[in-house]
Each structure stands twice: as structure tokens, then as C-alpha cells.
Design an enzyme around this catalytic site. Sequence first.
Site, PDB file in Angstrom:
ATOM      1  NE  ARG A 156      -0.556   0.583   5.043  1.00 50.81           N
ATOM      2  CZ  ARG A 156       0.004   1.625   5.872  1.00 50.81           C
ATOM      3  NH1 ARG A 156       0.273   2.635   4.925  1.00 50.81           N
ATOM      4  NH2 ARG A 156       0.431   1.381   6.822  1.00 50.81           N
ATOM      5  CG  ASP A 167       5.737   7.818  11.151  1.00 51.94           C
ATOM      6  OD1 ASP A 167       5.501   8.283   9.738  1.00 51.94           O
ATOM      7  OD2 ASP A 167       4.878   7.192  11.579  1.00 51.94           O
TER       8      ASP A 167
END
Length: 287
Positions: free
Chosen positions: A100, A198
Site C-alpha cells: 500500500r 516517522d
Amino acid sequence: MTAHPAVRVAVREHAELGEGPTWDPAARRLIWVDILGARVHTYDPATGRRTVMATGQHVGAAKPRSTGGLVVSLRDGIGLYGEGGAPFRWLVHDPVPGRRGNDAVVAPDGSLWAGTMRYDEADGGGALTRIAADGTATALLPRVTVSNGTGFSPDGTLVYYVDSPTRRVDVCRLSDDGRRLTDRRPLVTIEPGAGFPDGLTVDADGCVWVALWDGAAIRRYTPGGTLDKVVPLPVHRPTACAFGGPGLRDLYVTTARTGLSRPRHPDGSLLVLPDAGQGLPGVPFGG
């Protein structure tokens, strides 16, 4: 090294995996996604107005387009929405079982740099790919694991990049044609126990702000890799950050609830740090 205590909840939400905050200067609103909730959110800080749009499949990122509407990184490729969410068409339709979209950024030349990952986070199962306005795809980093934050230095010559399991924020040089990365090296390595890097953003001073998944904090690093600011957050899993609002002075932070045994407010909400610094103006996707 300083801390910034004035963290507020901008939007109370229960996002499973909030990600990708992006300031849309034309609409004067923040765009962000809930990847696992398959939703694109918008928020106007001046009026408090919000919208939520379902995408039908997991959505890794959503960015404004120069022609209006959004470009989205979905499970099965890169799609385009018109104004108001319709019509939809695929720009790049490339479904790969078990993979994804995860995070993306619009480069200074208006191309989309879209990251991917496998659901099982298999080593080397993701990539960072440049998508031109006409849909031409060029692999920039063909074998990464969890493609995450990407940002550009103020002069556009350097690229900062996170592949989360490495625990590093890397810095690369960008070729003159904007299609190749060279001289990749670690800028900083996040120490064990402090979480995983992140999403990130770069400010007008060239400093890198990075969200620490499982680290309950945002950190700011100088262009030389020195830690000079830590912002503790009231959430377990901050995912990404971006400057927005009047003058690009407010830092918005997306957060996640997924994987937490006992998520509590404001896990999954959109946070804001008023007057945190000075952001860089972004550009819309050229397609």
C-alpha cells in the site's frame, strides 16, 4: 535544547492511523489522512470547518493539485480527485498484492514523491517513487521497508528521508534534473527507547522536524544533525508534522491509535503547536 509546552488538540478525532498533514494555501486549510480508516480529512483553522471524504481503499497521502482537487496515494496506485471529490481517475494504477501507499510529498518541481510499504513490513518490500504530472513513474529508492517522511532543504538541493526500521533520518543530494538521489548518508540515528522516526517536515532555517512513533515527541534537528528542540506530546504515536496556518507558523501533528492496547484521547486526534517556528511554502502537484 528547548521544549515547546503549548500543545493543543486542533481536531478531536479517533483516526486509526492519522498521517500526512499538508497545508493547502489556496484553500487555507490543512489536509490529512487516516490511512487505515480510508478517509481524507480537511480542517480550516480560521472557521473550524471540517470535511471527511471516504476513498474506498487505504490512503497513504493526499496533496493539493495545481488544477484543483487532490492527488492521492492509494493501496492500488496514484489517483486524482477533482474539486469536491469528483470525478476520480487513476493516474498510475499498479496494484501489488500485500502493498500500500504510506507517505508522500510534492517536490519543488511539482512531482509527487510517493512511498510504499508491505502490510507485513517485509524488508525491502517498499519503494520511494517519483510521479510526474503525466503519470511517468521513476524509482528513486527501489528497495526500502517502511517509506516514511520526505522533505527538501530550503534551496532544494538536499532531500531528507526516513525508512522507519533503520531508525535514521538520511540526507541525500538531488540531481539537477530532480530524478535521482545521490550521496545518501545518515543525518541522525534515533537511539533505542526513543521511538522510531516517522513523518517529517523542514522549516525555513533548514532544520528537520521529525515525529517519533512510540516516542511521544517531535524533535527538531539542525542541518548538521544536532538535536536542538524536543516537543513532548500527550500521545503515544505521533506520525507526521507540517507547518500551516497564517504565515506558516503553526505546527500540526497527526497521531495514531492503531496497535495501542488502551488508546485514550487525544490518540488519533490532530494536534497543533501554535507559533512553533517558520515553515516553508509548499507547491501543489502539477497534474
